[in-house]
Design a protein around this motif. Structure first.
Motif, mmCIF file in Angstrom:
data_model
loop_
_atom_site.group_PDB
_atom_site.id
_atom_site.type_symbol
_atom_site.label_atom_id
_atom_site.label_comp_id
_atom_site.label_asym_id
_atom_site.label_seq_id
_atom_site.Cartn_x
_atom_site.Cartn_y
_atom_site.Cartn_z
ATOM 1 N N HIS A 68 -22.873 -54.804 -85.959
ATOM 2 C CA HIS A 68 -22.002 -54.446 -87.078
ATOM 3 C C HIS A 68 -22.689 -53.371 -87.899
ATOM 4 C CE1 HIS A 68 -18.869 -57.861 -87.567
ATOM 5 N NE2 HIS A 68 -19.287 -57.832 -86.314
ATOM 6 N N GLU A 69 -22.161 -52.163 -87.885
ATOM 7 C CA GLU A 69 -22.659 -51.054 -88.709
ATOM 8 C C GLU A 69 -21.504 -50.094 -88.936
ATOM 9 O OE1 GLU A 69 -24.607 -48.000 -85.495
ATOM 10 O OE2 GLU A 69 -25.840 -49.719 -86.031
ATOM 11 N N GLY A 70 -21.718 -49.013 -89.687
ATOM 12 C CA GLY A 70 -20.665 -48.041 -89.895
ATOM 13 C C GLY A 70 -20.366 -47.255 -88.625
ATOM 14 N N PRO A 71 -19.183 -46.642 -88.570
ATOM 15 C CA PRO A 71 -18.175 -46.559 -89.618
ATOM 16 C C PRO A 71 -17.337 -47.835 -89.698
ATOM 17 C CG PRO A 71 -17.409 -45.392 -87.669
ATOM 18 C CD PRO A 71 -18.811 -45.844 -87.375
ATOM 19 N N MET B 103 -18.928 -41.230 -82.169
ATOM 20 C CA MET B 103 -19.060 -42.491 -82.882
ATOM 21 C C MET B 103 -18.614 -43.611 -81.942
ATOM 22 S SD MET B 103 -17.681 -41.802 -86.757
ATOM 23 C CE MET B 103 -18.651 -40.863 -87.934
ATOM 24 N N VAL B 104 -19.151 -44.815 -82.145
ATOM 25 C CA VAL B 104 -18.738 -45.969 -81.354
ATOM 26 C C VAL B 104 -18.245 -47.041 -82.313
ATOM 27 C CG1 VAL B 104 -19.449 -47.725 -79.678
ATOM 28 C CG2 VAL B 104 -20.407 -45.420 -79.551
ATOM 29 N N ILE B 105 -17.047 -47.568 -82.039
ATOM 30 C CA ILE B 105 -16.405 -48.524 -82.931
ATOM 31 C C ILE B 105 -15.820 -49.677 -82.119
ATOM 32 C CG2 ILE B 105 -15.833 -46.740 -84.621
ATOM 33 C CD1 ILE B 105 -12.946 -46.789 -83.551
ATOM 34 N N THR B 106 -15.334 -50.695 -82.830
ATOM 35 C CA THR B 106 -14.523 -51.723 -82.189
ATOM 36 C C THR B 106 -13.097 -51.625 -82.691
ATOM 37 O OG1 THR B 106 -14.877 -53.424 -83.894
ATOM 38 C CG2 THR B 106 -16.495 -53.295 -82.092
ATOM 39 N N ILE B 107 -12.179 -52.084 -81.869
ATOM 40 C CA ILE B 107 -10.780 -52.268 -82.272
ATOM 41 C C ILE B 107 -10.473 -53.737 -82.047
ATOM 42 C CG2 ILE B 107 -8.371 -51.719 -81.782
ATOM 43 C CD1 ILE B 107 -9.861 -49.448 -83.166
ATOM 44 N N GLU B 108 -10.163 -54.489 -83.135
ATOM 45 C CA GLU B 108 -10.008 -55.934 -83.006
ATOM 46 C C GLU B 108 -9.097 -56.550 -84.067
ATOM 47 O OE1 GLU B 108 -13.615 -58.127 -84.171
ATOM 48 O OE2 GLU B 108 -14.641 -56.193 -84.249
ATOM 49 N N PRO B 109 -7.843 -56.110 -84.168
ATOM 50 C CA PRO B 109 -6.943 -56.804 -85.098
ATOM 51 C C PRO B 109 -6.721 -58.239 -84.641
ATOM 52 C CG PRO B 109 -5.697 -55.356 -83.647
ATOM 53 C CD PRO B 109 -7.153 -55.072 -83.386
ATOM 54 N N GLY B 110 -6.612 -59.140 -85.587
ATOM 55 C CA GLY B 110 -6.414 -60.547 -85.241
ATOM 56 C C GLY B 110 -5.336 -61.192 -86.090
ATOM 57 N N ILE B 111 -4.696 -62.206 -85.525
ATOM 58 C CA ILE B 111 -3.695 -63.015 -86.222
ATOM 59 C C ILE B 111 -4.174 -64.460 -86.155
ATOM 60 C CG2 ILE B 111 -1.287 -63.812 -86.255
ATOM 61 C CD1 ILE B 111 -0.573 -61.173 -84.789
#
Length: 394
Positions: A312-315, A329-337
Motif C-alpha cells: 500500500h503506497e501512492g498514488p 505507475m503501478v496501482i490496484t483496481i478493487e471496488p467492493g460491495i
C-alpha cells in the motif's frame, strides 16, 4: 534485480529534490525508503536508522553499531556513523549523534511517517514535512516493473492454489497453509530475501467477507459464499496482490446482482486509467456507477492504491487524492460491495499504467463460473482433515 547504478540515480534524484526544496538536509528513516535508496534489507524494530541527505555529498548513514557493517555496504553511502544500542548511555545514543551530524543545519526536511520520538529529538531545528522519497517512488523503473511482475506471477500462483484446494467446509487454516508451497517456489525460482519478503494468503468466509478487515478465526469454515481470498505478497522487496470473490455453491440472485455491478464498476475504472488522468477520476468512475445502481450504502473503501516497495503506497485512487496518474505507475483496481449478513464481493488486480492505458500484471479468471468450485475433492478433504488434526483443530 536493481543495479547499483539505479540506486545511485535514486539518491541523485533525492539530492536534486532536497536542493529544489531549499533544504539544508533531508532525513530518511522510513524502512521502505531506506531500502529503496540502498537495496539493503533490515528490520528497524526499536533501533532507528537514518540517512542524512544534503544537496551535495557526503550522504551520511547513522546506524546502530551492530548494523554498521551490514548497512555500510550500500552502494551510495559516503559515510557511516554508529551509535550505541537502544537505550544508550548519555551521549552515545541516536538522538545525540543525529544532532551532532546536523549541527548548525537549520532547514531540514522530514518524512510524513516520522515517529514522534524523533520529532522531539529535532526540536531545536526548523523542519518541514515533505514526502520527497515517496514522490520519487511513484513512477517505477523498468527493473522495478519486472520485479513487481514477478511478485504478481506468484500472487496468481497463490490464487490458483486456493481455488484448487477449496471445497465446502475447508477451513482458513488449510488456505493459509498453502503459502508454504508458494514460498518454496519463490526460493527455487528467484531466490529469497527473508527480510524483504512477506507472504499472506488468506480468505474471508461469508458473511464475514462483508467486513474487509475483519479477522476470521483459523478454524472458520467456508460454506456457500460469497467468500473473498487475498493473495498478497512482497517478493524480494516488491509487492503485488490478487483478490477474488469465490463460491462453493452457486450464488443467490442478490449476490449475482452485486457481483455483476462490481464487475461493471471495475470495467469503468479500468477504462479511465491512462497517463494524465487524476486518480480521483478513476475512483469516481467506479463509485459513482455503484451509487447510481443503489449500492452506495454498501461501499467501504476507495477504488485502489499504489503498489511498489510496499503493498500500500501512492498514488491513492481515492476521492480525497490530488495525485495524477503517469506512465509506469503501478496501482490496484478493487471496488467492493459489502452486504451485511450476506458477504462481500471484490476483485483486485495489480495494474501497470502504460503510455496509452493500462496492462494487467495479475491475470486470473474473474467470472462467476470460473470462481465457483466444483466437485467433491475427496483427497483435499482428507488432506484438510490431517492438517486440522496436526494443528489441533476439530
Amino acid at each position: 534485480m536493481i543495479s547499483n547504478e539505479e540506486y545511485g540515480l535514486r539518491m541523485a534524484s533525492l539530492q536534486q529534490q532536497v536542493a529544489a526544496s531549499d533544504l539544508d538536509a533531508y532525513i530518511v528513516t522510513n524502512e521502505e525508503n531506506i531500502y529503496y535508496l540502498t537495496g539493503v534489507s533490515y528490520k528497524q524494530q526499536e533501533r532507528p536508522f537514518f540517512i542524512i541527505v544534503r544537496p551535495e555529498p557526503p550522504v551520511v548513514l547513522l546506524t546502530p553499531a551492530l548494523e554498521g557493517e551490514h548497512l555500510g555496504n550500500a552502494p551510495n553511502i559516503d559515510q557511516v556513523i554508529w551509535y550505541w544500542d537502544y537505550p544508550s548511555p548519555l551521549g552515545e545514543g541516536w538522538s545525540e549523534k543525529l544532532n551532532d551530524i546536523l549541527d548548525s543545519t537549520m532547514a531540514i526536511g522530514v518524512e510524513p511517517s516520522l515517529k514522534l520520538e524523533i520529532v522531539e529529538a529535532l526540536s531545536e531545528h526548523e523542519y518541514r514535512i515533505l514526502p520527497l522519497v515517496e514522490d520519487i517512488r511513484l513512477v517505477k523503473s523498468a527493473a522495478e516493473i519486472e520485479m513487481i511482475q514477478t511478485a504478481a506471477r506468484f500472487c496468481d500462483m497463490g490464487a490458483g492454489k486456493i481455488l484448487e484446494a477449496a471445497y465446502p467446509g475447508i477451513t482458513l487454516l488449510e488456505i493459509a497453509s498453502l503459502s508454504r508451497s508458494v514460498q518454496l517456489a519463490i526460493i527455487k525460482q528467484v531466490g529469497y530475501d527473508p527480510l524483504a519478503t512477506n507472504l499472506m494468503m488468506a480468505a474471508w468466509p461469508a458473511p464475514l467477507s462483508a467486513q474487509p478487515h475483519g479477522v476470521p478465526a483459523i478454524g472458520d469454515q467456508f460454506r456457500a459464499g460469497p467468500h473473498i481470498w487475498l493473495s498478497y505478497l512482497r517478493v524480494n522487496g516488491y509487492a503485488a496482490e490478487n483478490e477474488r470473490t469465490f463460491f462453493l455453491k452457486p450464488p443467490t440472485a442478490q449476490v449475482k446482482e452485486a457481483f455483476a455491478a462490481m464487475t461493471e464498476a471495475r470495467k469503468r475504472a479500468f477504462a479511465a486509467v491512462r497517463p494524465g488522468v487524476a486518480a480521483v477520476e478513476v475512483d469516481l468512475a467506479a463509485k459513482e456507477f455503484l451509487r447510481r445502481e443503489g449500492f452506495g450504502d454498501y461501499l467501504l473503501h476507495r477504488t485502489g492504491h499504489g503498489v511498489g516497495q510496499d503493498n500500500h503506497e501512492g498514488p491513492w485512487i481515492a476521492e480525497g487524492s490530488d495525485q495524477v496518474l503517469a506512465e509506469n505507475m503501478v496501482i490496484t483496481i478493487e471496488p467492493g460491495i459489502y452486504l451485511p449478513d450476506v458477504g462481500g464481493v471484490r476483485h483486485s488486480d495489480t495494474v501497470l499504467v502504460t503510455q496509452d492505458g493500462y496492462r494487467l500484471l495479475t491475470n486470473f479468471p474473474t467470472d462467476i463460473k470460473s470462481l465457483t468450485v466444483k466437485g467433491a475433492k475427496p483427497m483435499k478433504r482428507i488432506m484438510g482433515k490431517i492438517i486440522r488434526k496436526v494443528a489441533g483443530i476439530g
